[in-house]
Design an enzyme around this catalytic site. Structure first.
Site, PDB file in Angstrom:
ATOM      1  CG  ASP A  35      -2.039   0.880   1.223  1.00 34.41           C
ATOM      2  OD1 ASP A  35      -2.556   1.372   0.126  1.00 34.41           O
ATOM      3  OD2 ASP A  35      -2.816   1.174   2.062  1.00 34.41           O
ATOM      4  N   GLY A  36       0.351   2.346  -0.478  1.00 41.25           N
ATOM      5  CA  GLY A  36       0.945   3.415  -0.565  1.00 41.25           C
ATOM      6  C   GLY A  36       1.587   4.077  -1.858  1.00 41.25           C
ATOM      7  CG  ASN A  37       1.769   1.368  -5.134  1.00 45.86           C
ATOM      8  OD1 ASN A  37       2.759   1.319  -4.362  1.00 45.86           O
ATOM      9  ND2 ASN A  37       1.449   0.369  -5.840  1.00 45.86           N
ATOM     10  NE  ARG A  39      -1.424   6.635   1.308  1.00 43.64           N
ATOM     11  CZ  ARG A  39      -1.544   5.806   2.228  1.00 43.64           C
ATOM     12  NH1 ARG A  39      -1.056   6.035   3.489  1.00 43.64           N
ATOM     13  NH2 ARG A  39      -1.988   4.624   1.957  1.00 43.64           N
ATOM     14  CG  HIS A  52      -0.265   2.042  -9.107  1.00 42.75           C
ATOM     15  ND1 HIS A  52      -0.616   1.660  -7.853  1.00 42.75           N
ATOM     16  CD2 HIS A  52      -1.314   2.806  -9.499  1.00 42.75           C
ATOM     17  CE1 HIS A  52      -1.515   2.293  -7.386  1.00 42.75           C
ATOM     18  NE2 HIS A  52      -2.155   2.654  -8.438  1.00 42.75           N
ATOM     19  NE  ARG A  86      -7.735   1.976  -5.262  1.00 44.13           N
ATOM     20  CZ  ARG A  86      -6.504   2.158  -4.984  1.00 44.13           C
ATOM     21  NH1 ARG A  86      -5.444   2.493  -5.711  1.00 44.13           N
ATOM     22  NH2 ARG A  86      -6.458   2.006  -3.709  1.00 44.13           N
ATOM     23  CG  LEU A 146       8.947 -17.185  -4.290  1.00 41.72           C
ATOM     24  CD1 LEU A 146       8.848 -17.371  -2.511  1.00 41.72           C
ATOM     25  CD2 LEU A 146       9.374 -15.877  -4.485  1.00 41.72           C
ATOM     26  NE  ARG A 209      -7.783   0.812   5.703  1.00 34.85           N
ATOM     27  CZ  ARG A 209      -7.604   2.003   5.954  1.00 34.85           C
ATOM     28  NH1 ARG A 209      -7.605   2.740   7.017  1.00 34.85           N
ATOM     29  NH2 ARG A 209      -7.231   3.163   4.916  1.00 34.85           N
TER      30      ARG A 209
HETATM   31  C1  IPE Z   1      -5.406  -2.705   0.221  1.00 30.51           C
HETATM   32  O1  IPE Z   1      -5.088  -1.393  -0.309  1.00 30.51           O
HETATM   33  C2  IPE Z   1      -5.399  -3.281  -1.330  1.00 30.51           C
HETATM   34  C3  IPE Z   1      -4.183  -3.474  -1.913  1.00 30.51           C
HETATM   35  C4  IPE Z   1      -3.081  -3.175  -1.454  1.00 30.51           C
HETATM   36  C5  IPE Z   1      -4.304  -4.110  -3.331  1.00 30.51           C
HETATM   37  P1  IPE Z   1      -6.131  -0.126  -0.412  1.00 30.51           P
HETATM   38  O2  IPE Z   1      -5.408   0.969  -0.698  1.00 30.51           O
HETATM   39  O3  IPE Z   1      -7.208  -0.381  -1.489  1.00 30.51           O
HETATM   40  O4  IPE Z   1      -7.203  -0.332   1.184  1.00 30.51           O
HETATM   41  P2  IPE Z   1      -7.928   0.963   1.730  1.00 30.51           P
HETATM   42  O5  IPE Z   1      -8.762   1.190   0.747  1.00 30.51           O
HETATM   43  O6  IPE Z   1      -6.920   1.879   2.355  1.00 30.51           O
HETATM   44  O7  IPE Z   1      -8.352   0.056   3.108  1.00 30.51           O
HETATM   45  C1  IPE Z   2      -1.508   0.282  -3.260  1.00 33.09           C
HETATM   46  O1  IPE Z   2      -1.358   1.410  -3.258  1.00 33.09           O
HETATM   47  C2  IPE Z   2      -2.049  -0.409  -4.579  1.00 33.09           C
HETATM   48  C3  IPE Z   2      -3.198  -0.603  -4.960  1.00 33.09           C
HETATM   49  C4  IPE Z   2      -4.427  -0.660  -3.954  1.00 33.09           C
HETATM   50  C5  IPE Z   2      -3.885  -1.076  -6.198  1.00 33.09           C
HETATM   51  P1  IPE Z   2      -2.573   2.620  -3.410  1.00 33.09           P
HETATM   52  O2  IPE Z   2      -3.012   2.775  -4.746  1.00 33.09           O
HETATM   53  O3  IPE Z   2      -3.835   2.323  -2.511  1.00 33.09           O
HETATM   54  O4  IPE Z   2      -1.610   3.842  -2.914  1.00 33.09           O
HETATM   55  P2  IPE Z   2      -2.306   4.904  -1.613  1.00 33.09           P
HETATM   56  O5  IPE Z   2      -2.829   4.268  -0.462  1.00 33.09           O
HETATM   57  O6  IPE Z   2      -3.522   5.638  -2.385  1.00 33.09           O
HETATM   58  O7  IPE Z   2      -1.361   5.813  -1.469  1.00 33.09           O
HETATM   59 MG    MG Z   3      -4.198   2.338  -0.581  1.00 32.86          MG
END
Ligand code: IPE
Ligand code: IPE
Ligand code: MG
Length: 261
Positions: A35-37, A39, A52, A86, A146, A209
């Protein structure tokens, strides 16, 4: 045993961190919520897709380190069922990246001995992405070093619903008695039926979470949350997470002294 805490490891090189790992205490199954791509990109005034794209480098590092260390099972959350909500442009970009990754990385995965599989309701993927996924699954099916599982169009509740459907069908067909259904039967109907439960779950980006990931399988998994955004989660970050995991005392509901008896 005096294992240093991660903050006391700052001065160590990656090689020194690797040397500190106990090879007998590595997770057999590592799961990651990447998560966090978004941001990461927004902080650089870049489009979300750039985050991403950068995140793929972290996937590469993670796979390589798992192969090097001998971690046999890696499950990564790439796209949730909820992520279908999205904007279309982001979804299209992600599907394009998936195809690009599988087309450019396939040979490397094979060289590394990586078996690629997916879990989730992947039929919802666009046809061309699904073709790349199926091809990679077939081409790597014989590999064993793996076991990489990518959760795509995945939801933990849907996985449980699908397991229930399978069990009900078996009961209707008279293959199983309802009163005989136990936890093992449920487990055998999950998408991950042939994988052990994760020992360690890492979630990046500071969110604490589960977001509908592996709900059944995480019952006794150690959870590791880090503020690091996924594109910044490279080799060193993973080493620190593994060292932290090795400091945990896993009790499984027992008292510590009875673990060894
Ligand atoms: C969880 O991340 C799903 C993946 C990493 C693929 P999200 O960014 O979708 O989760 P929420 O919405 O913050 O809970
Ligand atoms: C996780 O990064 C990748 C996917 C859920 C596809 P996000 O796209 O959720 O990045 P943030 O949470 O918005 O930073
Ligand atoms: Mg996210």
């Amino acid at each position: 045993m005096d294992i240093p805490t991660p903050s006391r490891l700052d001065h160590l090189s990656d090689t020194e961190l690797t040397a500190k790992l106990d090879p007998d205490l590595l997770p057999k199954h590592l799961a990651i919520i990447m998560d966090g791509n978004g941001r990461w990109a927004e902080a650089r005034s870049l489009p979300r897709i750039a985050g991403h794209r950068e995140g793929i480098k972290s996937v590469r590092d993670t796979i390589s380190l798992c192969v090097e260390l001998g971690i046999r099972v890696l499950t990564i959350y790439a796209f949730s069922q909820e992520n279908w909500n999205r904007p279309t442009t982001e979804i299209d970009g992600l599907m394009g990246l998936l195809e690009h990754y599988l087309s450019t990385e396939r040979n490397k995965l094979i060289e590394q001995g990586v078996r690629f599989r997916t879990i989730g309701r992947t039929d919802a993927l666009p046809t061309s992405a699904l073709q790349w996924v199926r091809a990679a699954e077939q081409e790597t099916a014989y590999l064993d070093k793996l076991h990489l599982t990518v959760a795509l169009s995945y939801g933990g509740r849907s996985e449980i619903v699908d397991a229930v459907r399978g069990l009900v069908r078996e009961a209707q067909d008279g293959k199983i008695q309802v009163e005989d259904i136990d936890e093992l039967h449920v487990q055998q109907h999950l998408y991950t039926h042939d994988l052990p439960d994760p020992d360690l779950l890492i979630r990046t980006s500071g969110e604490t979470r589960i977001s509908n990931f592996l709900l059944w399988q995480l019952a006794y998994t150690e959870l590791y949350f880090t503020p690091t955004l996924w594109p910044d989660f490279r080799r060193r970050e993973l080493l620190l997470a593994l060292l932290e995991f090795q400091r945990r005392e896993r009790r499984f509901g027992r008292v510590f002294s009875s673990l060894s008896s």
